[in-house]
Design an enzyme around this catalytic site. Structure first.
Site, PDB file in Angstrom:
ATOM      1  N   HIS A   1     -12.290  -4.924   7.292  1.00  0.00           N
ATOM      2  CA  HIS A   1     -12.984  -4.680   6.028  1.00  0.00           C
ATOM      3  C   HIS A   1     -14.237  -3.835   6.225  1.00  0.00           C
ATOM      4  O   HIS A   1     -14.997  -3.644   5.287  1.00  0.00           O
ATOM      5  CB  HIS A   1     -13.378  -6.008   5.373  1.00  0.00           C
ATOM      6  CG  HIS A   1     -12.205  -6.813   4.904  1.00  0.00           C
ATOM      7  ND1 HIS A   1     -11.345  -7.414   5.770  1.00  0.00           N
ATOM      8  CD2 HIS A   1     -11.758  -7.126   3.659  1.00  0.00           C
ATOM      9  CE1 HIS A   1     -10.414  -8.074   5.076  1.00  0.00           C
ATOM     10  NE2 HIS A   1     -10.643  -7.910   3.810  1.00  0.00           N
TER      11      HIS A   1
ATOM     12  N   GLU B   1       0.812  -1.219   0.000  1.00  0.00           N
ATOM     13  CA  GLU B   1       0.000   0.000   0.000  1.00  0.00           C
ATOM     14  C   GLU B   1       0.842   1.265   0.000  1.00  0.00           C
ATOM     15  O   GLU B   1       0.509   2.242  -0.672  1.00  0.00           O
ATOM     16  CB  GLU B   1      -0.953   0.015   1.198  1.00  0.00           C
ATOM     17  CG  GLU B   1      -2.191  -0.864   1.035  1.00  0.00           C
ATOM     18  CD  GLU B   1      -1.923  -2.346   1.155  1.00  0.00           C
ATOM     19  OE1 GLU B   1      -0.827  -2.718   1.631  1.00  0.00           O
ATOM     20  OE2 GLU B   1      -2.805  -3.151   0.799  1.00  0.00           O
TER      21      GLU B   1
HETATM   22  C1  LIG Z   1      -2.420  -4.873   3.880  1.00  0.00           C
HETATM   23  C2  LIG Z   1      -3.435  -5.614   3.100  1.00  0.00           C
HETATM   24  N1  LIG Z   1      -3.681  -5.249   1.838  1.00  0.00           N
HETATM   25  C3  LIG Z   1      -4.609  -5.903   1.109  1.00  0.00           C
HETATM   26  C4  LIG Z   1      -5.303  -6.949   1.640  1.00  0.00           C
HETATM   27  C5  LIG Z   1      -6.353  -7.712   0.805  1.00  0.00           C
HETATM   28  N2  LIG Z   1      -5.783  -9.023   0.518  1.00  0.00           N
HETATM   29  C6  LIG Z   1      -6.126 -10.088   1.264  1.00  0.00           C
HETATM   30  S1  LIG Z   1      -5.233 -11.433   0.842  1.00  0.00           S
HETATM   31  C7  LIG Z   1      -4.422 -10.621  -0.376  1.00  0.00           C
HETATM   32  C8  LIG Z   1      -3.397 -11.333  -1.193  1.00  0.00           C
HETATM   33  C9  LIG Z   1      -2.338 -11.964  -0.351  1.00  0.00           C
HETATM   34  O1  LIG Z   1      -1.460 -12.685  -1.147  1.00  0.00           O
HETATM   35  P1  LIG Z   1      -0.354 -13.620  -0.524  1.00  0.00           P
HETATM   36  O2  LIG Z   1       0.487 -12.836   0.423  1.00  0.00           O
HETATM   37  O3  LIG Z   1       0.362 -14.277  -1.638  1.00  0.00           O
HETATM   38  O4  LIG Z   1      -1.131 -14.677   0.349  1.00  0.00           O
HETATM   39  P2  LIG Z   1      -2.237 -15.726  -0.139  1.00  0.00           P
HETATM   40  O5  LIG Z   1      -3.537 -15.031  -0.019  1.00  0.00           O
HETATM   41  O6  LIG Z   1      -1.907 -16.114  -1.515  1.00  0.00           O
HETATM   42  O7  LIG Z   1      -2.153 -16.847   0.822  1.00  0.00           O
HETATM   43  C10 LIG Z   1      -4.846  -9.302  -0.435  1.00  0.00           C
HETATM   44  C11 LIG Z   1      -4.360  -8.311  -1.403  1.00  0.00           C
HETATM   45  C12 LIG Z   1      -5.029  -7.291   2.962  1.00  0.00           C
HETATM   46  N3  LIG Z   1      -5.679  -8.278   3.595  1.00  0.00           N
HETATM   47  N4  LIG Z   1      -4.084  -6.621   3.651  1.00  0.00           N
END
Ligand SMILES: Cc1ncc(C[n+]2csc(CCOP(=O)(O)OP(=O)(O)O)c2C)c(N)n1
Ligand SMILES: Cc1ncc(C[n+]2csc(CCOP(=O)(O)OP(=O)(O)O)c2C)c(N)n1
Ligand SMILES: [Mg+2]
Ligand SMILES: [Mg+2]
Lengths: 397, 326, 397, 326
Positions: free
Chosen positions: D129, D60
């Site tokens: 959220h 972010e």
């Molecule tokens: C700081 C933040 N930004 C955005 C989100 C929304 N979000 C939830 S999971 C995700 C992707 C995460 O990807 P990764 O780290 O590869 O973990 P995975 O979900 O694949 O296990 C996002 C963008 C969040 N939860 N926290």
């Protein structure tokens, strides 16, 4: 092969061209004319003298806290000289040499350091951003600028400066990663001056070099002797070319030393030995390039003496101009309402008017504020005083 | 009993508690060898060693986030943000974790940590070194926010903050760090978090202030007494969140008039909350609108002009007079 | 040498033990008893079945949005099995398998996913932290926990989980750096499941591996086949030993695949091909270890069948318990005021009472809120509906 | 003219402006291939290509900080935070740079960027959220904060925000993303930032709301009319900073009574500022204290209980009745 080493060192190098004994490595020396070298030497000397003058003005109470650059002249001039006038510069707060090279007037810097916002304005023809104080946060701006340059098809690059301490900030990581992913023409210049205020480089991170942090982003990294103008210039020229031609970022680590206080509010005897400072004094970047230029007969003592008095005059002229400006600005406290928005909205006009009235009626002098080191606090031990002064407004910068 | 500056008083609070409680550790940029850039942690490294007084790398989010982890692991970390203006790099750790951990874990984990940070103007510092943004923390459920106004209450409140089982944001008015000395008892002393105090009694008007604005407000009260024969009651909030609205509401029930003072920008600033509470608690007693003497909705200007920005006794007196004349 | 490569690869490795064709690399196989392998296999299968059941409950509207773990069972169980009961686990939000291994009751997870805070409580005897949703931010907590463990002389380590996407966050960088500088017993487990919602790994960063990001901090990094239970277990065991004995952190990259939706609000057909999913299905971590265990006669079809029905029963029992709890909690909306502070302060008591009154009088049902897909929005195209459902509450998780 | 949801209306605003102005670019997590997790940017990647619709890595601060850089370089970035609850990771970029860049550079550089982010409760989502923390942005000098309440004004305000020479934080009430459809003109339409509107006229009491709370407040007004014969005037703020205090102050001069509504926590919330403004602008007209119907000073509970937390028509009606009976 179910187990083995991952090789990542392909684009990770170190470099030194003119070493501290004056030995030149011909093979890796950059192509640079004598005139250009003279200009760079002049810029380094100007920065040094200006820095000294600022320190002296600060000690007299004429300007406020600032961070001297002494010792980092080669790291700054060697890099900034590698970009063109139309390229972008996104500095932090210690890049006085680079700023002067770019054209920022000394008077503006003095006005800024005297506590007037007006001094922060960058001349219109310069693609430089203002001083950025929150450590490690400005590199992201360089990535965005570089994205815009590439997007618009402009043949320009963005160079950004930061310190060894800044590499520990999350924003450094995010900036490097974004630059690599977007393939932006960004050059990351880390001036590793061995300290982040009191924290020595060795305690900042466990990696053997800062340059190797580039590996995390799949971009080239190079560690260069930051007190070696030629080495720095060579590394920067390569990086700028890579940015311009290939839209690839580079991380340059200039290994240098902050020879002065962190800021004028700092007391380095608390955290480092004189002996260390003396050791680095022998590696003074100005001495080194001066010796080399004399050796090559590009400069001699007379020329240097003449240069010194020229610079002195420039600096004093700037200080006169700054004083005039300060006098003018001093009459206009309500200037604080300017430039928050493109157009000052009605509610701020109202607040400005209210404050104007209050100031007219005598407000604005801090009435009721107990004075630091005032009556009630003056039974201080003498030796404590020094410390307290050092800590007075924090080592900000 | 010794006459101490606020810097020394804060140092005393930490030193005494560290002597008593091994779980208390300090961390932050330059808090060790350098003794903190304002010297608030001076000498603590020498006394407690580098596992308890930790010079961290330059990374605010890490300082705050790892403090939370230390608290989970059974320690009582006191972390320092060098200036409140740099705490925003850690803001997500405050909002999204520290303020929520006990709640998220449904009581399984508390977060007994303190985040100390100098705030406010008045020391001729650079950009980001003079702001007042107490609202960011005060508006965040799950955080407590304390702002002392003098050496003695600073020491007593910091001690309470360290012992609090929940996270406390501790804003230190840097303009007061060395401005005054005050007798501070050698023996430990605490003050309850969440209680304001009457700093001066009076029947004619109520002035509400805190932090570095308190002295200016008290000065205004003296001027009002001397020049107008008006006795102002001055409330020193001490804690911003939870806001103790009992004392100022009661006071206004007596005086009918109120001026609130803060350095923070006006809009959505603390004075708004005070106005709302007064509406809710003392509406029928209000004889005049609550006036606000605050920073403008701009950034505090660079230091040459900061005194023109900051509320001072003159402005407070003028507002009080307007309120009295209403 | 004035110019040369900086060698940093010494502690950067890759590893695979039991490959997708079932070939075992004896030399690098970890020491692990058949019983332990059976326990791990069981845990993987339980996680898979529980995940399926949750998906099914979500589709019925019985629980809310969650992030399935299908495909990541080996990455989780292979790592979590390497720490002891007294060690600490600091997960993100997709570590259901690891949570179950540690002892978190399925009923608690179901209650949590049904939207009741009570489900978030970790049993007292478990040194686990609750689900952390802000991506990339929890690793710092693991560093702090590990610092405390070392400080107190406890012979424990902290293991933390995060995804490929999380490695782009500044907090990842800061956590790795702090762990290295403080020499904390922390194990960093990156589950590289190839996606961060819709963003493929290749666009997340330009580094060839995620493991090599360890180089930036001077700590060991290892990339392991994350669908290979034995490989993961071997890498994790080493890292845990290094943490425990040397107080040194390690970065483990488990290369795996998210076989399901990101969360139940996600529509993966927007960003990946079925063919890719099928390709990874052939590398299913459960199949792989099951084949191996059958080959070694540790398991046979009957045993697996028996196990399956055992797990099914466990899951249904948990769901019954969860339903009971949900019913109970449903009557207590004012529970929302609990646990913000150690002691609920008077102003919150007041607010609780005020809300209690309002709820008694009929508030709390969202009166006045226009209904999603309600009357006014029901003239939607049919094929748009699916998308809208997918987007309804965002791909949160 | 088509009947659009807010999601579609926002999409329309961006699409049309991107067609007209090449300098407008979008960036954020999943805004491209995925079309945004709420599908607000659906189809824009296909239309404008990946140099203009940028799927970023998960960071972010980088999204926000590089947007600022893009703006310096001559672009007009619209960045998306997936949820306002994750914008705190970029909070220092907002407070320390975006809000200050024009000022710091003394007019040399403007920052014509928009940061879009869904906020608020009501969609049965997970922790982080559903929050409302508009105060963090509203209290920060140099930022504008807009919160639309329906498809049509969302489109018109977003267009204004994109064209604004200064940074605009654009909070999207996610509960309204698809809740209603409204006629939205095909031709571009803007609304001035900084102007509230009278959403319903009435002489008996003033209700102030914004975002997702507007519909609930309008419903309350209907109930008051039906059951009590009371005509409430409803003010829809639309912009939170700069706060347009003219309409609600005027309204209160007519009605003498006021209830403010927001989802955000009560203490130091937006309603406090409204109370303070009413004191300052309409004190003598106030016949009752301004009541606040807000979220409590806690985190919004997980979704099973979120409706119990959120203000609704019932609570607004009750507060209005108390105010009327005062
Ligand atoms: C700081 C933040 N930004 C955005 C989100 C929304 N979000 C939830 S999971 C995700 C992707 C995460 O990807 P990764 O780290 O590869 O973990 P995975 O979900 O694949 O296990 C996002 C963008 C969040 N939860 N926290
Ligand atoms: C985010 C942030 N934290 C703390 C500070 C206070 N501070 C100013 S300079 C500095 C040290 C910076 O070290 P480095 O990056 O090595 O740069 P140098 O000052 O050595 O040039 C610190 C901690 C700051 N300005 N910004
Ligand atoms: Mg440094
Ligand atoms: Mg992933």
């Amino acid at each position: 092969m179910p187990r083995g080493q991952i090789n990542v060192a392909r684009e990770l190098e170190y470099l030194s061209v003119l070493d501290e004994d004056g030995k030149l490595d011909e093979e890796h020396a950059p192509e640079v004319s004598d005139d250009d070298l003279k200009a760079m030497h002049r810029a380094m000397l100007l920065a040094r003298r200006f820095d000294e003058r600022m320190l002296n003005l600060q000690r007299q109470g004429r300007i406020g806290t600032f961070g001297p650059l002494k010792g980092q002249e080669a790291a700054q001039i060697g890099t900034v000289a590698a970009i063109g006038d139309n390229d972008w510069l996104i500095p932090s707060y210690r890049e006085t040499a680079a700023a002067l090279w770019r054209g920022t007037p000394m008077s503006g810097l003095l006005v800024y350091n005297a506590g007037y916002n007006e001094g922060g304005r960058i001349p219109d023809e310069q693609n430089d951003t203002p001083i950025a104080i929150p450590v490690g946060t400005q590199m992201l701006h360089a990535v965005g600028v570089a994205y815009a340059l590439k997007y618009k098809g402009e043949d320009k690059v963005a160079m950004t400066y930061f310190g060894d301490g800044a590499t520990s900030q999350g924003d450094f990581h995010e900036a490097m990663n974004f630059a690599a992913v977007y393939e932006t023409p960004t050059v990351f210049v880390c001036q590793n001056n061995q300290y982040a205020i009191s924290l020595p480089r060795a305690k900042q991170t466990q990696s053997a070099t800062l340059a190797q942090k580039a590996v995390a982003y799949g971009v080239p990294g190079i560690q260069v002797d930051g007190n070696d103008l030629l080495g720095v210039y060579a590394a920067a020229t390569e990086a700028v070319k890579r940015a311009r031609d290939e839209h690839r970022p580079t991380l340059i680590e200039c290994v240098t030393y902050r020879m002065e206080v962190h800021t004028t509010a700092d007391d380095p005897t608390r955290y480092r030995e004189d002996e260390e400072v003396e050791r680095w004094a022998k590696r003074d970047p100005i001495d080194r390039i001066q010796r080399y230029l004399k050796q090559r007969d590009v400069l001699d003592d007379d020329a240097i003496e003449e240069l010194e008095s020229e610079l002195k005059e420039e600096i004093e002229t700037a200080w006169s101009q700054a004083q005039e400006a300060i006098e003018k600005y001093g009459d206009d406290p309500l200037h604080m309402f300017e430039h928050l928005f493109a157009e000052t909205p009605p509610y701020l006009e109202e607040q400005r008017e209210a404050l104007a009235k209050a100031l007219e009626a005598g407000a604005g002098k801090g009435t009721g504020q107990p004075q630091a080191n005032g009556e009630e606090a003056d039974d201080e031990e003498a030796d404590e005083e020094t410390d307290e002064e050092a800590g007075e407004n924090g080592d900000n910068g | 009993m010794a006459k101490l500056t606020m810097v020394q008083a804060l140092n005393l609070a930490m030193r005494q508690e560290m002597e008593k409680d091994e779980d208390v550790v300090l961390l932050g940029e330059d808090v060790g060898v350098d003794g903190g850039i304002f010297r608030v942690t001076d000498g603590l490294l020498e006394e407690f060693g580098e596992t308890r007084v930790i010079d961290t790398p330059l990374a605010e989010s890490a300082i705050v986030g790892s403090s939370l982890g230390m608290a989970l692991g059974g320690l009582k970390p006191i972390c320092e943000m060098q200036f409140s203006g740099f705490s925003y790099l850690a803001f997500h750790q405050f909002e999204s974790h520290i303020a929520r951990y006990r709640w998220r874990s449904q009581g399984r984990y508390g977060v007994p940590m303190v985040a100390r940070m100098p705030y406010g103007g008045g020391v001729r510092a650079l950009e980001h070194h003079s702001e007042s943004r107490e609202v960011y923390y005060a508006h965040t459920p799950g955080l407590k926010l304390v702002i002392p106004s003098g050496p003695r209450n600073a020491r007593a409140l910091l001690l309470s903050a360290i012992r609090d089982p929940d996270p406390v944001i501790f804003f230190e008015p840097k303009a007061l760090y060395r401005a005054v000395r005050e007798e501070v008892p050698d023996d430990e002393e605490t003050l309850p978090i969440g209680e304001s105090r009457v700093a001066r009694e009076g029947d004619d008007i109520t002035l509400v202030a805190y932090g570095a604005m308190l002295a200016r407000t008290l000065q205004a009260a003296e001027t009002l007494a001397d020049e107008d024969g008006v006795e102002a009651e001055v409330i020193d909030l001490l804690t911003i969140q939870p806001l103790d609205d009992s004392k100022f509401s009661e006071s206004v029930r007596k005086t009918g008039r109120c001026v609130t003072v803060h350095e923070a920008p006006r809009s959505f600033g603390p004075a708004g909350e005070i106005a709302a509470r007064l509406m809710e608690r003392s509406f029928l007693y209000l004889e005049a609108p609550v006036e606000r003497v605050t920073g403008a909705d701009i950034h505090i200007p660079y230091f040459a002009r900061e005194q023109a920005y900051l509320p001072d006794a003159e402005r407070i007196v003028a507002a009080a007079r307007r309120t009295l004349d209403f």
